[in-house]
Scaffold this active site. Structure first.
Site, PDB file in Angstrom:
ATOM      1  N   GLY A  57       0.782  -1.220   0.000  1.00 41.76           N
ATOM      2  CA  GLY A  57       0.000   0.000   0.000  1.00 41.76           C
ATOM      3  C   GLY A  57       0.813   1.269   0.000  1.00 41.76           C
ATOM      4  O   GLY A  57       0.272   2.358  -0.195  1.00 41.76           O
ATOM      5  N   ALA A 105      11.227  -0.863   7.908  1.00 43.31           N
ATOM      6  CA  ALA A 105      12.245   0.129   8.291  1.00 43.31           C
ATOM      7  C   ALA A 105      12.420   1.277   7.302  1.00 43.31           C
ATOM      8  O   ALA A 105      13.446   1.944   7.311  1.00 43.31           O
ATOM      9  CB  ALA A 105      13.595  -0.561   8.516  1.00 43.31           C
ATOM     10  N   SER A 106      11.438   1.523   6.441  1.00 39.58           N
ATOM     11  CA  SER A 106      11.546   2.613   5.454  1.00 39.58           C
ATOM     12  C   SER A 106      12.820   2.474   4.623  1.00 39.58           C
ATOM     13  O   SER A 106      13.444   3.459   4.253  1.00 39.58           O
ATOM     14  CB  SER A 106      11.530   3.977   6.155  1.00 39.58           C
ATOM     15  OG  SER A 106      10.427   4.110   7.003  1.00 39.58           O
ATOM     16  N   THR A 156      12.806   1.878  -0.734  1.00 45.30           N
ATOM     17  CA  THR A 156      13.120   2.781  -1.842  1.00 45.30           C
ATOM     18  C   THR A 156      14.629   2.954  -1.938  1.00 45.30           C
ATOM     19  O   THR A 156      15.198   2.974  -3.033  1.00 45.30           O
ATOM     20  CB  THR A 156      12.436   4.139  -1.654  1.00 45.30           C
ATOM     21  OG1 THR A 156      11.020   3.960  -1.725  1.00 45.30           O
ATOM     22  CG2 THR A 156      12.862   5.122  -2.728  1.00 45.30           C
ATOM     23  N   VAL A 176      10.826   7.689   3.679  1.00 43.84           N
ATOM     24  CA  VAL A 176       9.958   8.574   4.455  1.00 43.84           C
ATOM     25  C   VAL A 176       8.647   7.881   4.823  1.00 43.84           C
ATOM     26  O   VAL A 176       7.668   8.517   5.176  1.00 43.84           O
ATOM     27  CB  VAL A 176       9.686   9.893   3.679  1.00 43.84           C
ATOM     28  CG1 VAL A 176       8.753   9.655   2.504  1.00 43.84           C
ATOM     29  CG2 VAL A 176       9.161  10.990   4.598  1.00 43.84           C
ATOM     30  N   GLU A 227       7.747   5.682   7.419  1.00 40.93           N
ATOM     31  CA  GLU A 227       7.334   5.652   8.821  1.00 40.93           C
ATOM     32  C   GLU A 227       7.304   7.031   9.461  1.00 40.93           C
ATOM     33  O   GLU A 227       6.537   7.289  10.389  1.00 40.93           O
ATOM     34  CB  GLU A 227       8.294   4.772   9.623  1.00 40.93           C
ATOM     35  CG  GLU A 227       8.339   3.328   9.168  1.00 40.93           C
ATOM     36  CD  GLU A 227       9.513   2.602   9.778  1.00 40.93           C
ATOM     37  OE1 GLU A 227       9.325   1.943  10.815  1.00 40.93           O
ATOM     38  OE2 GLU A 227      10.625   2.712   9.227  1.00 40.93           O
TER      39      GLU A 227
END
Length: 784
Positions: A491, A532-533, A536, A739, A741
């Site tokens: 999502g 843990a972001s 990307t 970006v 979390e």
């Protein structure tokens, strides 16, 4: 030249599938001969299992398998192996799974569960993490000393309730307090909360007679599921096949493994028939892990000018009955736990503590939402007590290029700028300093008072030093490409960003880049986890390397076709051409499956690019000081919140939220803005609504949406402004850092600070309910 896709607002590539209902989730799946599973859970928070009688359930027509704990000689655990698939000798929380049934229908399985009789002997329980540290506290795990764990990273304490103790030491804290002008000590609390994904946990597993296990699951990482299953059952990885289709939200709650081992063992007992196990919403609250609660105690020494000279922090994490991700949350909060501040003398003790609550796991922010509630409320309390503008106090102490973090890392120009984030937020929110008490009194008589609050934040990916990602890009016959990764898009829009990155590097139209949605351990490249972001950054770098590998292969073949050296070739518009003669070219489609000369000769072959990326330079942290390099990058941010409070009811209306983040480089603007909107609203849920409520015996009282409220569309602030600082991360894909979390972090503290600005009242425990505010108002009015 193709247009640049980096920084553009590209709609999510799966949006049509999701809104039309054609996206397939585990909930939608049905395999031939499939059975349906239900579980029996404990009514006690802590009790000895005296006996289990499954005879009546086994005789019920349609029942194909019944399981209890003693039949399953396996242990589960991500970092500390402490959990049984089904409780054995005792139960450790109300809602723990004790027995399970697989039957030809869900209704028969439910009836069979009701026929199972369990006799318990209640045991003394412990529900407060601080109380759990006392010598006479009941032990949740008497066998803690025998459990295996990740040595050199975690530190469980046998014969206690301490699953992990992380220590951070920098400078001389006692000397710093001696030199301080004033010292402030406060305690802050936050309860456990539920992830509440739209899709509850679901799995279909089949343990085939050949010994191969097929698993279809709504999880955040296929390879983590496979690895933990392999370790638990001592089965080769190659015999475990994990598939993840569309996933309806996770927020950390679907990391690791949960229902998969139980469904698999039920399937094995049922002769290999597939077994589907779907958690009810009540089981999401009671049985599936939650976000940990916290008690934070902070002691801060400050100079007369407002410089922080020393900080002594203790975090008591309510891990619940099992360690799961909780020990790593305690570790991450230890090395991040002083916030983005330049402090010479710091002591942090972060304890992950067993209690008889449902166990904790990863949740968006990975502990940072919780401890920043304490850090940023403490900063405002100091500012007000010392008569310093909260904005100015932060600006005096924030990390800047040249600063040294609490783990010994030097902040560099490309690390990110939290000061710029705060500056942007303060300007947009119209910050003019805190109200005076006289200003509050004048506004109070009108019945509605306004207030503004600010807060900063930081977070880095919490992951092992060896974490890695990989990607494959393969050409199709028409010159389009398929991108295969094993990062899970549940999502957050990751696959759209990866498609943009691939299209940008390959210089081809975005519509010709297809990211393969379904993750499959048999066919997909390895990836650690989508948590843990990090994806990307990590996955983006892997896709860039795979695209460059593909380009090298194309140039090698094109060099022979065009009779030109590879270094004389360039790519653009789906062509490989000679730099000084662009009219001499060969198309991607001509190269994709192998180039064919007019006479029928062929060279090359199907082109497949591969790329991998592993975090560089990370180290384990010193067990006594916490010094080392724990993170590949830091994302900084700040929030500004404006509220209006009805003084007659205590009801808080959030009027405006401004959020700024240094993301390095925006890959997809609309997706970044969406992350901020969702994160802020979720943060407001933590701030105002959410929290587990138990009775004295540890029974959860609000295990449904009837009593546990989350924000809805009506709770979105009237104005929500996302802002971006772009300080490129040199090793990030096109300079980007994560970006996902961060927008949730520090929302509760900014709101708490706004409440003080409005009314001059300090609240130190979440959620900030209308009743709590009303009582504080009444108490203040009575005193005055």
């Amino acid at each position: 030249m193709n247009e640049s896709y980096i920084g553009k607002s590209i709609p999510r590539i799966e949006s049509v599938d999701k809104v039309t209902g054609s996206a397939r989730y585990v909930h939608d799946m049905k395999l031939p001969g499939m059975l349906y599973a239900r579980i029996l859970t404990s009514p006690h928070a802590h009790a000895k299992i005296c006996s289990i009688d499954t005879s009546r359930a086994e005789k019920l027509p349609g029942v194909k398998a019944v399981l209890t704990g003693p039949e399953l000689p396996y242990k589960l655990g991500l970092y500390l192996v402490d959990k049984d698939i089904l409780a054995k000798d005792k139960v450790r929380y109300q809602g723990e799974a004790v027995a399970a049934v697989a039957a030809v229908s869900e209704e028969i399985a439910e009836e069979a569960v009701r026929l199972i009789k369990v006799e318990y002997e209640p045991l003394p329980a412990v529900f407060d993490p601080v109380e759990a540290l006392k010598e006479d506290a009941p032990l949740v795990h008497e066998e803690l000393g025998s459990y295996s764990f990740m040595k050199g990273v975690f530190n469980p304490r046998p014969n206690t309730n301490i699953a992990n103790h992380f220590k951070l030491r920098k400078g001389d804290v006692e000397k710093g307090f001696q030199e301080s002008y004033r010292i402030f000590e406060n305690e802050f609390r936050m309860p456990q909360v539920q992830h509440v994904p739209m899709e509850t946990h679901a799995v279909i597993a089949e343990w085939l007679p050949s010994g191969r296990i097929n698993i279809y699951t709504s999880a955040q990482s296929p390879f983590t599921v496979r690895n933990l299953m392999s370790v638990a059952f001592n089965i080769p990885h190659s015999r475990i096949h994990v598939v993840i289709p569309y996933v309806g939200g996770g927020f950390g709650g679907k990391a690791g493994i949960h229902l998969e081992p139980l469904a698999a063992t039920l399937s094995r007992k049922a002769g290999g028939r597939p077994v589907k196990l779907v958690a009810t919403r009540e089981e999401e609250f009671n049985t599936i892990p939650v976000r940990q609660g916290i008690i934070a105690r902070i002691k801060t020494g400050v100079s007369a000018e407002g410089r922080i000279l020393a900080e002594d922090i203790t975090y008591y994490w309510d891990a619940g009955a099992y360690a799961d991700y909780g020990v790593n949350i305690g570790r991450a909060s230890g090395y991040s736990g002083a916030g983005p501040y330049d402090i010479d003398n710091v002591r942090i003790d972060s304890y992950t503590i067993y209690t008889n609550h449902p166990y904790g796991t990863a949740y968006r922010g990975f502990g940072h939402v919780e401890f920043f509630w304490a850090i940023e409320r403490q900063m405002d309390i100091i500012a007000h007590e010392m008569g310093i503008d909260p904005y100015e106090l932060r600006m005096k102490n924030l990390l800047k290029p040249g600063s040294i973090t609490i783990t010994g890392e030097k902040i560099r120009e490309n690390t990110g700028r939290v000061d710029k984030c705060l500056e942007m937020v303060a300007k947009e929110i119209g910050w003019k300093g805190s109200k005076t008490e006289e200003e509050r009194k004048k506004e109070f008589v009108t019945g509605r008072v306004k207030g503004k609050g600010i807060a900063v934040l930081h977070k880095a990916p919490a992951m092992p030093t060896f974490t890695s990602s990989s990607a494959i890009i393969k050409f199709n016959e028409d010159g389009s490409v398929d991108v295969l990764t094993s990062g899970t898009d549940y999502g957050q829009g990751t696959y759209t960003a990866l498609a943009q990155i691939a299209a940008e590097v390959l210089k081809m139209p975005l519509e010709k880049v297809h990211v393969v949605w379904e993750n499959d351990t048999d066919t997909g490249p390895y990836d650690w986890q989508t948590v843990a972001s990090r994806y990307t950054f990590m996955g983006g770098n892997a896709v860039i390397k795979a695209a460059r590998d593909l380009i090298e292969q194309m140039k090698k073949v094109a060099s022979a076709v065009l009779r030109a050296p590879e270094d004389e070739l360039e790519i653009d518009n789906e062509k490989v051409y000679i730099k000084h003669n662009p009219d001499e070219y060969v198309t991607y489609q001509q190269l994709a499956m192998g180039y064919v000369y007019p006479n029928g000769n062929a060279i090359g072959g199907p082109l497949i690019g591969r790329g991998s990326y592993i975090a560089q330079g990370l180290t384990n942290l010193d067990p006594e000081t916490g010094q080392g390099l724990p993170a590949i990058d830091w994302t900084y941010g700040a929030h500004g919140i404006e509220i209006e409070v009805d003084v007659r009811t205590g009801e808080i209306h959030v009027k405006k939220v401004v959020s700024a983040f240094d993301v390095g480089r925006v890959i997809n603007r609309i997706l970044c803005e969406g992350q901020i909107t969702g994160g802020v609203v979720q943060g407001l849920g933590t701030a105002l609504l959410e929290g587990y409520v138990y009775n004295k015996d540890g029974k959860l009282l609000n295990n449904s949406f009837t009593d546990y409220k989350i924000p809805t569309a009506k709770d979105i602030p009237e104005t929500l402004i996302p802002l971006f600082v772009e300080t490129p991360q040199l090793d990030g894909p096109f300079g980007a850092r994560g970006v996902a979390e961060h927008p949730m972090i520090s929302v509760p503290s900014a709101l708490g600070n706004a409440l003080y600005d409005a009314l001059g009242i300090d609240i130190k425990e979440l959620p900030i309910t209308s009743e709590q505010v009303w009582k504080k108002i009444k108490n203040k009015v009575t005193k005055t």
